[in-house]
Design an enzyme around this catalytic site. Sequence first.
Site, short mmCIF file in Angstrom:
data_model
loop_
_atom_site.label_atom_id
_atom_site.label_comp_id
_atom_site.label_asym_id
_atom_site.label_seq_id
_atom_site.Cartn_x
_atom_site.Cartn_y
_atom_site.Cartn_z
NE ARG A 1 -75.65 65.20 11.10
CZ ARG A 1 -75.48 64.80 12.36
NH1 ARG A 1 -75.58 63.52 12.67
NH2 ARG A 1 -75.22 65.68 13.31
CE1 TYR B 1 -72.35 58.61 -13.29
CE2 TYR B 1 -71.34 58.66 -11.13
CZ TYR B 1 -71.93 59.31 -12.19
OH TYR B 1 -72.10 60.67 -12.13
CG ASP C 1 -76.54 52.32 -9.72
OD1 ASP C 1 -77.67 52.70 -10.08
OD2 ASP C 1 -75.56 53.09 -9.62
CE LYS D 1 -77.65 60.93 -12.99
NZ LYS D 1 -76.78 59.76 -12.84
C1 LIG Z 1 -75.62 59.50 -12.07
C2 LIG Z 1 -75.30 58.15 -11.58
C3 LIG Z 1 -74.73 57.96 -10.33
C4 LIG Z 1 -74.36 59.11 -9.44
O1 LIG Z 1 -75.48 59.79 -9.00
P1 LIG Z 1 -75.46 61.35 -8.54
O2 LIG Z 1 -76.88 61.59 -8.15
O3 LIG Z 1 -75.02 62.14 -9.73
O4 LIG Z 1 -74.50 61.43 -7.43
C5 LIG Z 1 -74.50 56.65 -9.91
N1 LIG Z 1 -74.80 55.58 -10.69
C6 LIG Z 1 -75.34 55.75 -11.92
C7 LIG Z 1 -75.65 54.55 -12.73
C8 LIG Z 1 -75.61 57.03 -12.41
O5 LIG Z 1 -76.14 57.18 -13.62
#
Ligand SMILES: *Cc1c(COP(=O)(O)O)cnc(C)c1O
Length: 397
Positions: free
Chosen positions: A63, A116, A188, A213
């Site tokens: 961890r 999001y 983000d 992504k």
């Molecule tokens: C998909 C996404 C998230 C969440 O990410 P996960 O890997 O699905 O938990 C957060 N912020 C944005 C802008 C996203 O597109």
Amino acid sequence: MSDPKRARAVGPSTRSVHGGERDHQTSDALTTPIYQTSTFWFRDSSELREYAEGRKARDEYGRYGNPTWRAVERKLCEFEGGEEAVLFASGMCAATTTFLALLPRGAHLIVTSDCYRRTRQFISQYLTKLDIETTVIEPANNEKFEAAIRKETALFFTESPTNPYLRVIDVAESARIAHAHGISVVIDSTFASPINHRALDDGADLVLHSATKYLGGHNDLLAGAAVGSSEIIAPIREAVGVLGGVTDAHSAYLLLRGLKTLSLRMERHNSNALQVARWLESHPKIRRVWFPGLSSHPDHEVAMRQMNGFGGVVSFEVDSDLDGTIRFVDGCQLPYIAPSLGGVESLIEMPVLMSFWDVPAEERQAYGITDSLVRFACGIEDPDDLIRDLSQALESV
Ligand SMILES: *Cc1c(COP(=O)(O)O)cnc(C)c1O
């Protein structure tokens, strides 16, 4: 830690392939092995003491660290120009752990409105339990930003570009305002990827990613990441060890493999989306297109200044109602109907049916989610094939 000198001297594709991986291997395997282990053993108690007293760098328990995910962390440092990075089990885990690590009880948080949905939910349902108040401002409105600042304000958090309207935040300007008040800026950067925008270079204190992504890029893993200075990462790394949202070695390996082609993939995502956006904008059955690479987008100028490319996502409104838009989406043959973005496969979705189906209509309207809004996440297919497919599907509207 990464090697910032090398990170500056080489191009993005060289960085993609070589970043973070070379210096630490014992087996001479060319690729970084998958360390499929939950724990690490000590030869004797004196080794354990050397480790505990900080005289020996090594791993202890799964961890707290794993050599496979550390290679990813080093590569991400080179991509973003940060000193340190932390991996998480998902993008949501990156966001929630970061908020919990950086916000003291009773702090004030400023976020942008186009956000999001699950991040917004964490802020409204969970951070409120710590008496954390949040002010939501329009993206790209610096007067509202300055007016929202209080003496308890600890963080400014925003996506850039945002979802689904792809608003681009002027990070240098936001950081200038925030830093004058001792506020940290967290971006983000999921929709940009470090190929299109390096927010740390523009003054952001921390960059977050859903590595699910573009970074992973193949729709086959879930992971998240935070990148910044050693100082800001330290409490976040501590928090992930306590909260426990760590990634696993196999996902980390897939992510490492995906990152090697990030620069190549982004080139194609960027050019596919630009062609699709221009084509859609000229189509009589499309009411409006949101893409920061188009001069019609409200943040086009900021995007041109700040970004090296505009990403693979195009949002648009079909000139029809809910049923007509459904006929169009169902008529598409190449893109999958699925949430997510950033993978090699093109994905299409109607936010009204996908992320917002359980949200009351009034609230949905407040977020600007209309019945005919479509989000198209371009994959790396041939652009002519994508456009031909969209074209035949629009015939059914
Ligand atoms: C998909 C996404 C998230 C969440 O990410 P996960 O890997 O699905 O938990 C957060 N912020 C944005 C802008 C996203 O597109």
